[in-house]
Design a protein around this motif. Sequence first.
Motif, PDB file in Angstrom:
ATOM      1  N   GLY A 193      71.404 100.636  53.763  1.00 40.56           N
ATOM      2  CA  GLY A 193      71.360  99.284  53.246  1.00 40.56           C
ATOM      3  C   GLY A 193      70.049  98.929  52.582  1.00 40.56           C
ATOM      4  O   GLY A 193      69.748  97.750  52.392  1.00 40.56           O
ATOM      5  N   SER A 194      69.273  99.930  52.192  1.00 45.94           N
ATOM      6  CA  SER A 194      67.952  99.659  51.606  1.00 45.94           C
ATOM      7  C   SER A 194      68.043  98.952  50.264  1.00 45.94           C
ATOM      8  O   SER A 194      67.081  98.296  49.840  1.00 45.94           O
ATOM      9  N   ILE A 195      69.172  99.075  49.568  1.00 47.59           N
ATOM     10  CA  ILE A 195      69.328  98.377  48.284  1.00 47.59           C
ATOM     11  C   ILE A 195      70.625  97.563  48.298  1.00 47.59           C
ATOM     12  O   ILE A 195      71.361  97.531  47.305  1.00 47.59           O
ATOM     13  N   VAL A 196      70.892  96.912  49.429  1.00 44.11           N
ATOM     14  CA  VAL A 196      72.063  96.034  49.506  1.00 44.11           C
ATOM     15  C   VAL A 196      71.947  94.959  48.422  1.00 44.11           C
ATOM     16  O   VAL A 196      70.868  94.397  48.205  1.00 44.11           O
ATOM     17  N   GLY A 197      73.024  94.674  47.744  1.00 43.99           N
ATOM     18  CA  GLY A 197      73.000  93.686  46.665  1.00 43.99           C
ATOM     19  C   GLY A 197      72.886  94.329  45.297  1.00 43.99           C
ATOM     20  O   GLY A 197      73.104  93.668  44.279  1.00 43.99           O
ATOM     21  N   CYS A 198      72.560  95.617  45.270  1.00 41.89           N
ATOM     22  CA  CYS A 198      72.493  96.329  43.989  1.00 41.89           C
ATOM     23  C   CYS A 198      73.905  96.458  43.430  1.00 41.89           C
ATOM     24  O   CYS A 198      74.852  96.805  44.141  1.00 41.89           O
ATOM     25  N   ASP A 199      74.077  96.168  42.153  1.00 46.25           N
ATOM     26  CA  ASP A 199      75.403  96.178  41.548  1.00 46.25           C
ATOM     27  C   ASP A 199      75.804  97.540  40.991  1.00 46.25           C
ATOM     28  O   ASP A 199      76.626  97.636  40.078  1.00 46.25           O
ATOM     29  N   VAL A 200      75.242  98.599  41.533  1.00 44.40           N
ATOM     30  CA  VAL A 200      75.603  99.946  41.094  1.00 44.40           C
ATOM     31  C   VAL A 200      77.044 100.251  41.487  1.00 44.40           C
ATOM     32  O   VAL A 200      77.520  99.836  42.545  1.00 44.40           O
ATOM     33  N   ASP A 201      77.748 100.968  40.629  1.00 50.57           N
ATOM     34  CA  ASP A 201      79.097 101.420  40.924  1.00 50.57           C
ATOM     35  C   ASP A 201      79.001 102.811  41.533  1.00 50.57           C
ATOM     36  O   ASP A 201      78.852 103.805  40.830  1.00 50.57           O
ATOM     37  N   CYS A 202      79.067 102.892  42.861  1.00 46.33           N
ATOM     38  CA  CYS A 202      78.896 104.179  43.542  1.00 46.33           C
ATOM     39  C   CYS A 202      80.043 105.141  43.281  1.00 46.33           C
ATOM     40  O   CYS A 202      79.883 106.351  43.403  1.00 46.33           O
TER      41      CYS A 202
END
Length: 275
Positions: free
Chosen positions: A236-245
Amino acid sequence: FSVSKPFLFAMPMSTRTGFGLTWVALLGLTWRRAEGAVAERPTSTENSCSSCQDPITGDDCYEPVCPPGYYKCCATCKEASCYAQTTMYLSWRGLPECIPCSPGDYCPGCDVFYTCPDSTQPTRAGPRISAAMSESLSDCESCATGYEASFDRSACITAYTDVCNEDVVSRCIRSCRSQNATNGKELTSCEKMKCTMYCAKQWSEDCRARISEYCLFATTLATDTQDGVEAEQGQGSIVGCDVDCNLAAETSPLSSFLAAFAILFWVGTSDWRSA
């Protein structure tokens, strides 16, 4: 997406708050932005001698100008002046020349950086990881069986070199540029993840699928861990990032050979932000 127990991804135990790094391009020239002094210089007695060696001559008693966790720009240059495309911090002599140590390296405070040596343990062989601004060899950590150091050596992730060409994908990642034009190639954590997913996809669908596991790990908080059990460090270090995993393929996947060719020759003009 919820996690019932911590994922087995590892982040360096010595993680520190990162510094915002910025550089500005103007009229084709890159200008360095200097930040404040990195730390107060330790006091020294008249007869004290530093344990550092001169990066150029090898002489003893070298007095460093940057504190541990940083290295001096062009510390080993004999004649060339300092030049970098990253923000540099004021050294103890008042010049913008101290650069934060990168993940996968450690900077003991002698103005130079050292790359973490590969692990030679039979079940943990391979590159080791370290947090940004690591100061000693003890900050370097080996990855457990089934895991490998990430492309930037900042975390241990599910082994991927069997489906990804590490050199080619890493080169692609280094070529990505920030959505903020003034930042150049200095990416935020979210932008770096987007870039990583884009480059993994360009190599192969199998590579993308493998790296997406870490992407999901970094963007998802553990919501139902048992009392007294903490989430894995880095989750969860970049929670909120809108990357499409998942980054569903929009075109037919290239073969590994063609993907390598495409990355090597097109990466300079590719816009990973549209992926």
